[in-house]
Design a protein around this motif. Structure first.
Motif, short mmCIF file in Angstrom:
data_model
loop_
_atom_site.label_atom_id
_atom_site.label_comp_id
_atom_site.label_asym_id
_atom_site.label_seq_id
_atom_site.Cartn_x
_atom_site.Cartn_y
_atom_site.Cartn_z
N ILE A 59 -7.41 8.27 0.44
CA ILE A 59 -6.64 7.05 0.66
C ILE A 59 -7.03 6.47 2.02
O ILE A 59 -7.15 5.26 2.20
CB ILE A 59 -5.12 7.32 0.59
N ILE A 80 0.23 10.70 -10.55
CA ILE A 80 -0.91 11.53 -10.92
C ILE A 80 -0.96 12.88 -10.20
O ILE A 80 -1.75 13.72 -10.58
CB ILE A 80 -2.26 10.79 -10.82
N THR A 81 -0.17 13.10 -9.19
CA THR A 81 -0.25 14.40 -8.55
C THR A 81 0.85 15.33 -9.01
O THR A 81 0.62 16.49 -9.29
CB THR A 81 -0.18 14.27 -7.03
N TRP A 82 2.06 14.78 -9.10
CA TRP A 82 3.16 15.71 -9.33
C TRP A 82 3.69 15.70 -10.75
O TRP A 82 4.47 16.54 -11.13
CB TRP A 82 4.29 15.42 -8.33
N HIS A 88 -6.19 13.48 -1.96
CA HIS A 88 -5.64 12.13 -2.07
C HIS A 88 -5.49 11.50 -0.69
O HIS A 88 -5.96 10.41 -0.44
CB HIS A 88 -4.28 12.16 -2.77
N THR A 148 1.23 6.80 -6.70
CA THR A 148 0.14 7.70 -7.05
C THR A 148 0.59 9.15 -6.99
O THR A 148 0.33 9.95 -7.88
CB THR A 148 -1.03 7.55 -6.08
N PHE A 149 1.26 9.46 -5.87
CA PHE A 149 1.66 10.85 -5.70
C PHE A 149 2.63 11.27 -6.79
O PHE A 149 2.55 12.37 -7.30
CB PHE A 149 2.25 11.07 -4.31
N ILE A 173 0.84 -1.21 0.00
CA ILE A 173 0.00 0.00 0.00
C ILE A 173 0.87 1.26 0.00
O ILE A 173 0.59 2.22 -0.71
CB ILE A 173 -0.97 -0.04 1.19
N MET A 211 2.15 1.81 -3.42
CA MET A 211 1.10 2.28 -4.30
C MET A 211 0.80 3.76 -4.08
O MET A 211 0.64 4.53 -5.04
CB MET A 211 -0.16 1.46 -4.06
N VAL A 212 0.75 4.14 -2.80
CA VAL A 212 0.47 5.54 -2.49
C VAL A 212 1.58 6.44 -3.02
O VAL A 212 1.33 7.47 -3.65
CB VAL A 212 0.30 5.72 -0.96
#
Lengths: 106, 617
Positions: free
Chosen positions: B245, A103-105, B241, A99-100, A92, A95-96
């Protein structure tokens, strides 16, 4: 009470196993210290960062493995469930982090 | 409980007993009481919201107060009502189901409860100076710009109660891994224990994201950092997010334990073993696993792009599969069973269609393209109330009616129970079914008023009438509790006569050490196995011997007081540096308590063999 009794009654087989366990611990501890020294040396010798960063990451990865499997006993029998839970946690976290970055940065 | 009724003690002694208790059953009852209190508060807020929306351009409360109402209603119901009540049921029942005498960390259990309670009280203290008003999701940058201290109370209150919940989750995991009775293999665990286990793992992995988010928010609001401030290079999406999450697994933390409750209620009252036990366990894990990779479906309209949206949409729709497995397994459990209908069963039966409707609208929302229409409308409100009320609240009420005789030794009154069920059930569908259509007609969520003659008048009126029905049902349930406490019918150990799991093998309410001798578990549904072989009791796994039990302690309570004072100091130190005194003093109290806990040996106490023999059965 019963715990003390059983520790006194450790048989030679268990003694042998404990000794081996201790050896592994010392070896992995020494290796971890060595890795840390290598990491510091690489930075201090000013090796180009294109080489240093992957090497540092690799060393860190191996150290985390030592930490989990030897010092936190993940490799031992009877520790399967805690091991699974830790793998789940790693999954997890990765995965987090992905993601950051994706899709965020990006 | 057994102790206090045997020797009549004064009020002071009783209070001290409850403040210092580390008994999982008493802590379970405290969780139920605390959660119940906040449930009433959240319900009151809901009724105020519905009264405001009873007619177009109503002026019952002001716009600002309305924002505070919706924020506090959501926050209270999720964090301070639903989850603690579930933790209460888990605390009381799970150790009994696995044949343990307490949880693995009784001290931590107590600390977890007090942190939850004081976190909740701290949050609600904000009513006196201005409550949080940025919605329960507390999105930045709105929450960063909200004036006053409302959001600060939200941050510190949730941080405290979240720490408590995290402790509870860790405690349950360790208890289930290490403290199962002899013979209780993983695949012999009752489904409620399984779902407690999986929900605890979700707590363990999901809550850190909330903790981090709240810390970033705390630093942005109190110490001038700019994690969420785009003008200074921050990014407000990070909050979304982090929140989701945590927030998506959170809704599975709310629903999985009640899946466990239904999996206990149906077999008991259908007199059949649970259909597809292995599939049920597998489906629970699958839901938990998928539950972690769908959070962005709350953020379809943020602009993540078509690829991310599609991935999350597909993952979300996939969750319908394991949930469907569960629904069908419950139906097959009922199929051909010798069914007894009572209040617990009614709540469980009503859950199936209600929750399925919620699941269906969930799949509709999961379609990213359609979500652009549904997003932030009453359609979403309708959807999540169908899954949270129709799922979690129905499940909690089923569980309370089912286990009440075990927890308190008396049956809840059947007639009152059915009255509260039917009024609440009808009211629930009146309130929320119409909201789907209000949403489709374009009514946005979180708006203070709506205009006349836009086709929204009748729907909102019906919705508000439904809310009154639900309130009536809750009041009847409260009367039922009072009635039962005074005059309720006494229950035997196997209160329903068809109990299958270990908690029904001991007296109601259980003695404080639960099991005189640890039981030997010979298969799934151990009590049922013994019954089929004509045994009156479960086979013991050990000879009668002295029992080691933990001592009570006031330290968790003091520690919590310390943290609460420090939190209060953090909130107000932005105004005057003198408030830092509260921070230091509070932290000092907490840290000194921890030091005492670490340095003072407490080996617990033993209940002697002679005393156990004297008690008899």
């Amino acid at each position: 009470m019963t715990d003390e009794m059983s520790t006194r009654k450790i048989n030679s087989f268990q003694k042998q196993k404990n000794k081996e366990e201790m050896q592994k611990m010392v070896v992995s501890f020494a290796l971890m210290i060595f890795f840390t020294l290598v990491a510091f040396a690489l930075v201090m010798l000013e090796v180009p960062s294109t080489y240093v960063i992957p090497i540092l990451l690799l060393l860190a990865f191996v150290q985390v493995g030592f930490q989990f499997f030897y010092f936190m006993h993940l490799k031992d029998k009877g520790h399967e469930v805690p091991a699974q839970i830790i793998y789940g946690g790693i999954f997890i976290t990765v995965m987090v982090a992905l993601t950051f970055t994706i899709i965020t940065w990006w | 409980m057994g102790m206090t009724s045997a020797q009549k003690s004064g009020f002071g002694a009783t209070l001290w007993d409850w403040l210092t208790t580390v008994d999982h059953k008493k802590i379970g009852i405290l969780y139920l009481a605390g959660g119940g209190f906040f449930f009433l508060l959240g319900g009151l807020e809901a009724v105020i919201i519905r009264i405001q929306l009873i007619s177009p351009e109503n002026n019952f409360i002001s716009a600002g107060l309305y924002n505070e109402m919706i924020t506090m209603h959501g926050t209270t119901m999720i964090f301070l009502a639903a989850m603690p009540i579930l933790l209460g049921l888990m605390n009381f029942i799970m150790p009994l189901q696995i044949g343990a005498r307490d949880v693995a960390f009784p001290f931590l259990n107590s600390l977890g409860f007090w942190l939850f309670l004081f976190g909740g009280l701290l949050l609600n203290l904000s009513w006196f100076t201005g409550a949080p008003d940025a919605g329960w999701t507390n999105y930045a940058p709105l929450s960063i710009q909200s004036p006053g201290h409302g959001i600060d109370f939200y941050i510190m209150g949730l941080q405290l109660s979240g720490a408590g919940t995290l402790m509870g989750g860790i405690n349950f995991i360790v208890t289930i891994v290490l403290m199962r009775a002899p013979g209780m293999t993983y695949m012999r665990m009752p489904l409620f224990t399984w779902t407690t286990f999986v929900a605890s793992i979700l707590i363990l992995f999901a809550f850190p994201a909330l903790t981090v988010g709240l810390f970033l928010m705390m630093f942005d609001r109190m110490f001038g950092s700019a994690f969420f401030d785009a003008a200074l290079g921050g990014n407000a999406i990070i909050w979304q997010h982090l929140f989701w999450i945590f927030g998506h697994p959170e809704v599975y933390i709310l629903i999985l334990p009640v899946f466990g409750v239904f999996s206990e209620v149906f077999p008991t009252f259908a007199k059949k073993r649970l259909f597809g036990y292995t599939a049920m366990v597998f489906a629970t894990f699958l839901i938990a696993f998928l539950g972690f990779m769908v959070w962005a479906h709350h953020m379809f309209t943020v602009g993540l792009g078509p690829v991310a949206n599609s991935i999350f949409a597909v993952a979300t729709m996939a969750i319908a599969v394991p949930t469907g497995i569960k629904i069908f397994n419950w139906l097959f459990t009922l199929w051909g069973g010798s069914i007894k209908i009572n209040t617990a069963m009614l709540w469980s039966l009503a859950f199936i269609p209600s929750f399925t409707i919620g699941g269906m609208t969930g799949v509709m929302l999961a379609s990213a393209v359609a979500d652009y229409q549904y997003h932030d409308t009453y359609f979403v409100i309708g959807h999540f109330h169908y899954v949270i009320v129709g799922g979690t609240v129905f499940g909690i009420l089923a569980g309370l009616h089912y286990w009440w005789p075990k927890m308190f030794g008396r049956y809840l009154h059947e007639g009152l129970g059915q009255l509260s069920f039917w009024t609440f059930f009808v009211g629930f569908h009146l309130t929320f079914f119409i909201q789907h259509f209000l949403g489709l007609m374009g009514m946005p969520r979180r708006y203070w008023v709506f205009l006349e003659n836009q086709g929204l008048d009748t729907g909102n009126l019906i919705s508000t009438i439904g809310a009154f029905f639900m309130s009536f049902g809750v009041i009847v349930f409260l009367i039922n509790i009072i009635y039962t406490t005074i005059k309720g019918k006494k229950a035997s150990g196997d209160a329903w006569g068809s109990g299958r799991t270990l908690e029904w093998a001991i007296s109601s309410p259980p003695v404080h050490y639960n099991f005189k001798q640890l039981p030997l578990v010979r298969g799934l549904d151990p009590l049922w196995i013994e019954k089929t072989e004509g045994n009156k009791k479960v086979t013991p796994a050990e000879p009668l011997d002295e029992i080691h039990m933990p001592n009570g302690s006031i330290l968790p309570f003091i520690m919590t007081i310390g943290f609460t004072i420090a939190s209060y100091g953090f909130i107000y130190q932005t105004e005057s540096k003198y408030w830092l005194i509260a921070v230091y003093a509070g932290m000092a109290i907490a840290l000194i308590s921890m030091l005492i806990r670490s340095l003072k040996d407490d080996h617990g106490h033993h209940i002697s063999k002679e005393e156990l023999e004297r008690v008899g059965d």
